[in-house]
Design an enzyme around this catalytic site. Structure first.
Site: not given
Lengths: 223, 219
Positions: A53-55, A95
């Site tokens: 998840t890019e966060n 990320s």
């Protein structure tokens, strides 16, 4: 045509199941917000898929429920999630380096339009009064080794979203490799668009709907 | 010189009108609400704010925007179901927006902290967010030149600090904290806990204290 594998168009969950089945074991995958998130419901333990998840997390687990909910543990859609054993956290620049650096195997995204050459439009309608918001869409489209799109083939007005040239503002150029829709799975390659399978329509009926020359997978144009 | 400060009000007292302020957080995770509230109370205005979003609901950054303190937002995702204060200011033409793809935002912040003068990235090539930017074909891919984002001040949230200002974060609340701490001239951190020097395992420190200027404990 032999490409027809279902007598009915696929529903959202059937489509998610199909995408999940096509993800190679051991892959690192990012599932976009919305319909692509459904894919996680159909990944099996044997597939051993790691979700990004890019966060800032690898090893994301299912949505958190009840007492599991923790405001410090959310996904890119800002929904509370859980962590699986072997998860890791990292800051935002790392990320997105995971994406941009080509380390993710697959990302699955929604779309307004996909072009015959794999251009993606999924972030902005271009309407003059719309407030633009891009998030990680452009980074995802550009970075993953394979970009799968999940969408209905037609708009509510019956217009194909697989197009010759996108009319909506682009998210990425030539990035989409595969398009999963309710009526067919399309493979996008440098030599054109081929149809892997159709659902509830024949190849010829599909070609009537789509303004892009289609090839049956493994066959030549016109078959 | 690292300072431990008793109140959030004192921590933000030096922020001047016209400053560029980075605010950590992705959604509400890692958003330093108490520092933002103190910034609101301080009266500082004409701010350029760097954050992933542009405020949610009726708290934190959303209130700073509502009160007209923010001249310009640099962010990736301003529009949300509850971003009504930003939406209103934007539609009224009362706030400037620089929209940046999220990974470019992160890397531009990182570049500032790392002393990089700019970089080429494939993200955004061929899109309206790259219009007017210098492009080059590198390694077989068209790439867009992006410049660093510097800031006067960063407001971030961490879980723990030790006496040297070393920080650890919690889960996905880490998000922009480490890179903003490095990119700003003055970094103010709110933490849940201050532990004695030596209590954090050096192998597990995420942000070394060299990037941190002020620490305030928030209960």
């Amino acid at each position: 045509m032999s490409t027809q594998t279902s007598t009915k168009p696929l529903g959202r969950d059937d489509l998610a199941r199909l995408v999940a089945r096509d993800i190679a074991p051991g892959s690192f995958v990012n599932l976009g917000i919305g319909q692509p998130t459904l894919v996680s419901n159909y990944l099996t333990e044997e597939q051993n898929i790691t979700l990004h998840t890019e966060n800032g997390m690898l090893g994301m687990g299912p949505e958190a429920k009840g007492e599991e909910i923790d405001g410090d543990l959310i996904n890119a859609g800002k929904i509370p999630v859980t962590e699986l054993p072997g998860a890791s956290y990292f800051h935002h620049a790392d990320s997105f380096a995971i994406m941009r650096g080509g380390h993710l195997d697959i990302c699955v995204l929604g779309a307004f339009q996909v072009s015959a050459t794999g251009d993606l439009a999924n972030w902005h309608t271009g309407a003059p009064d719309a407030i633009p918001a891009v998030g990680g869409a452009m980074d995802l489209a550009t970075g993953a080794k394979d970009v799968f799109v999940m969408m209905t083939l037609l708009t509510r007005d019956g217009v194909s979203k697989l197009v010759d040239t996108c009319s909506y503002p682009l998210t990425g150029v030539g990035c989409v490799t595969r398009v999963y829709t309710d009526k067919a799975v399309f493979l996008i390659a440098p030599d054109g668009v081929s149809v892997r399978e159709t659902f509830g329509c024949t190849f010829e009926e599909l070609q009537e709907l789509v303004p892009v020359p289609l090839k049956a997978a493994g066959a030549v144009v016109g078959l | 010189m690292l300072k431990f400060i008793d109140t959030v009000g004192e921590a933000v007292a030096g922020i001047k009108d016209g400053s560029t302020v980075m605010i950590g957080g992705f959604g509400n995770a890692g958003q330093p609400f108490e520092l933002i509230d103190a910034l609101l109370d301080s009266g500082a205005t004409d701010l350029t704010v760097v954050n992933n979003n542009a405020g949610q609901g009726d708290q934190g950054l959303a209130l700073l925007i509502k009160e007209g303190r923010v001249r310009k937002m640099i962010c990736s995702f301003p529009r949300q179901s509850d971003s009504w204060h930003f939406d209103a200011k934007y539609k009224a033409g009362e706030i400037e927006l620089e929209l940046v793809p999220q990974g470019n935002l992160a890397e531009r912040i990182r570049a500032a902290g790392a002393g990089i003068g700019g970089f080429f990235t494939p993200t955004g090539y061929g899109t309206m967010l790259a219009e007017g930017k210098h492009t080059r074909l590198l390694d077989g891919k068209w790439q867009v030149f992006e410049t660093p984002i510097h800031a006067d001040v960063a407001l971030i949230k961490a879980l723990k600090a030790d006496g040297k200002g070393n920080l650890v974060y919690r889960k996905t609340a880490r998000n922009f904290g480490p890179i903003m701490a490095a990119a700003a001239k003055h970094t103010i951190v709110q933490v849940s806990e201050i532990v004695p020097t030596g209590a954090l395992d050096p192998e597990n420190v995420v942000t070394p204290g060299i990037y941190v200027n002020s620490i305030v404990k928030v209960a």
